[in-house]
Design an enzyme around this catalytic site. Structure first.
Site, PDB file in Angstrom:
ATOM      1  CG  HIS A   5      -1.985   0.839   1.065  1.00 63.12           C
ATOM      2  ND1 HIS A   5      -3.306   0.770   1.588  1.00 63.12           N
ATOM      3  CD2 HIS A   5      -1.816   2.220   0.526  1.00 63.12           C
ATOM      4  CE1 HIS A   5      -4.008   1.842   1.501  1.00 63.12           C
ATOM      5  NE2 HIS A   5      -3.413   2.919   0.882  1.00 63.12           N
TER       6      HIS A   5
ATOM      7  CG  HIS B 257      -0.030  14.992   0.702  1.00 61.69           C
ATOM      8  ND1 HIS B 257      -0.601  15.135  -0.578  1.00 61.69           N
ATOM      9  CD2 HIS B 257      -0.689  14.316   1.278  1.00 61.69           C
ATOM     10  CE1 HIS B 257      -1.612  14.405  -0.692  1.00 61.69           C
ATOM     11  NE2 HIS B 257      -1.718  13.577   0.504  1.00 61.69           N
TER      12      HIS B 257
ATOM     13  CG  PHE C  67      -7.295  13.260   4.347  1.00 56.74           C
ATOM     14  CD1 PHE C  67      -7.439  13.235   6.068  1.00 56.74           C
ATOM     15  CD2 PHE C  67      -8.053  13.980   3.644  1.00 56.74           C
ATOM     16  CE1 PHE C  67      -8.698  13.748   6.443  1.00 56.74           C
ATOM     17  CE2 PHE C  67      -9.181  14.521   4.313  1.00 56.74           C
ATOM     18  CZ  PHE C  67      -9.424  14.502   5.604  1.00 56.74           C
TER      19      PHE C  67
ATOM     20  CG  ASP D 212      -6.170   3.559  -1.035  1.00 55.09           C
ATOM     21  OD1 ASP D 212      -6.914   3.462   0.130  1.00 55.09           O
ATOM     22  OD2 ASP D 212      -5.040   4.415  -0.896  1.00 55.09           O
TER      23      ASP D 212
ATOM     24  CG  LEU E 197       5.036   4.637  -5.924  1.00 53.78           C
ATOM     25  CD1 LEU E 197       5.613   3.718  -7.156  1.00 53.78           C
ATOM     26  CD2 LEU E 197       6.174   5.091  -5.029  1.00 53.78           C
TER      27      LEU E 197
ATOM     28  CG  HIS F  71      -6.043   2.506   5.240  1.00 51.14           C
ATOM     29  ND1 HIS F  71      -7.359   2.458   5.470  1.00 51.14           N
ATOM     30  CD2 HIS F  71      -5.754   3.135   4.174  1.00 51.14           C
ATOM     31  CE1 HIS F  71      -7.797   3.157   4.194  1.00 51.14           C
ATOM     32  NE2 HIS F  71      -6.960   3.589   3.509  1.00 51.14           N
TER      33      HIS F  71
ATOM     34  CG  ASP G  14      -2.125   4.866   3.234  1.00 57.14           C
ATOM     35  OD1 ASP G  14      -1.981   5.053   2.022  1.00 57.14           O
ATOM     36  OD2 ASP G  14      -3.188   5.182   3.925  1.00 57.14           O
TER      37      ASP G  14
END
Ligand SMILES: [Zn+2]
Ligand SMILES: [Zn+2]
Length: 426
Positions: free
Chosen positions: A62, A311, A325, A154, A65, A234, A307
């Site tokens: 998970h 950002h 998020f 996802d 990229l 998750h 996960d």
């Protein structure tokens, strides 16, 4: 060309090996593991591994990229470099790119870029629905042919239950794993952080645990009805656990995943409106952490993934409500997960099962292992070394993690991938 790793603690969940000994690699393949390998030849690279653990590369099922479309946050080169430094030698990347990976063209593009510049193996996950809009299924057969390893929307839950049921049946035809991001979008609408005292204090709209658990229950019921396994991504709340237990007892086909932040960090991290701790699902409470650890111990949750969600400051250095998020994960996966061993929740071998063999089984790939002839995918890890998380150490383009400035225990020292030795030690 021979590489001999001496006197490390060898751990291989595929074969249950756990002993102090030597590992021999020849021309990029595993040649043998034994208590003592003595070689008289010259031209051998000897690596002293005393006090270190030696295990196969992790498989992180998970990660995000961000390529194509958001390369200012991360790309296949930088994301897989972070993976390599984190001891993760295979990653499965989620389809919420721009454009969404819902077509054979995007899937092939990701594989082509990976071939050109990835440091580790990349498995593309394609979208369940076109544009991840939850309306129309994408073409699973063509996606699989192009190289999709699984399907997932996802970032979003497939809220239409009839469509999700069809997706499970359709995926079964093509033997494609289905990964569900469990979140009822009506309950979590405009939510920012965990619903509770802290959300009330900060005046931020909360995301209740029911948003996750309702989704989990529905997915389990559909898995039962379609006799098709669903992978629950998750998981973060304690309310899920009785239902996972029930599903195991019923023999419902499913697997469940959690991430290090859900057994390490609590909602307190967002106090002071720290956008680096804004993640979906949100960080929860001490009781949730306790329950997630227990679920790992009992085997109701049997996969640990990062996960990894990069950002840039553009998405994070803004008002809390406007911030994206997600947090980085690849380089922290191993040190944070190793706390489970230190706390007696899992043995070393069990932990590696959750990060190597179980994700491989779900993705229907042969796991990295120390079987003779296997490709050398080898990690040398010092479980005792402490290191500080700094922007310089982070290999990702983005630096968004609430762990910045904190000290972690456990460090990847070396990675041997086929014929190349990388020293992650600098
Ligand atoms: Zn998700
Ligand atoms: Zn994700």
């Amino acid at each position: 060309m021979k590489i001999l790793l001496k006197k490390g603690r060898i751990l291989d969940p595929s074969s249950g090996l756990d002993f102090v000994g030597d590992l021999l690699i020849e021309d990029g393949n595993i040649r043998g593991v034994e208590r003592d390998i003595e070689l008289s030849e010259k031209n051998i690279t000897m690596l002293d591994c005393q006090g270190k653990l030696i295990f196969p590369g992790l498989v992180d099922m998970h990660v995000h990229l961000r390529e194509p479309g958001e390369e200012w946050k991360e790309d296949i080169e930088s994301g897989t470099r972070a993976a390599l430094y984190g001891g993760v030698l295979r990653v499965a990347c989620m389809p919420n790119t721009k454009p969404v990976n819902d077509s054979p063209e995007v899937t092939s593009y990701i594989l082509k870029r990976a071939k050109e510049k990835a440091w580790v193996t990349v498995y593309p996950i394609s979208a369940i629905t076109k544009g991840q809009e939850g309306k129309e299924l994408s073409e699973f057969g063509r996606l699989k042919k192009a190289g999709a390893i699984a399907v997932s929307d996802d970032g979003k839950w497939v809220a239409n239950s009839a469509l999700m049921k069809r997706a499970l049946l359709y995926a079964k035809n093509f033997d494609l794993p289905v990964i569900s991001h469990c979140e009822d979008p009506f309950l979590s609408f405009k939510g920012q952080i965990n619903e509770g005292k802290i959300s009330a204090k900060l005046g931020l709209k909360g995301i209740p645990s029911s948003a996750e658990t309702i989704a989990v229950i529905r997915d389990l019921l559909l898995a039962k009805e379609t006799e098709t396994s669903v992978h629950l991504a998750h998981l973060s709340v304690k309310e899920n656990i009785p239902f996972l237990k029930w599903a195991k007892e019923e023999g419902i086909p499913f697997t469940a995943e959690t991430c290090p932040h859900y057994f390490t960090l609590t909602e307190k991290e967002v106090e002071g409106y720290n956008t680096l701790a804004k993640v979906n699902p949100p960080l929860r409470t001490e009781e949730d952490i306790y329950a997630i650890k227990n679920a790992l111990k009992e085997g109701y949750i049997e996969v640990i993934a990062s996960d990894h969600a990069p950002h840039s400051p553009l998405e994070k250095e803004v008002e809390f409500e406007l911030a994206s998020f997600g947090m980085l994960g690849l380089q922290f996966l191993l040190p944070l997960s190793f706390n489970l061993v230190r706390e007696g929740v899992l043995s070393e071998l069990k932990l590696l099962e959750y990060m190597i063999t179980n994700p491989s089984k779900i993705l229907r790939v042969t796991p990295p292992s120390f079987k003779e002839g296997a490709l050398a995918e080898v990690i040398v890890f010092d479980p005792e070394e402490e290191w500080k998380v700094t922007e310089e150490i982070i290999q990702s383009k983005s630096k968004n993690t609430p762990l910045l400035g904190k000290t972690l225990k456990g460090k990847v020292k070396m990675i041997i991938l086929q014929k190349t030795i990388y020293r992650a030690d600098t």
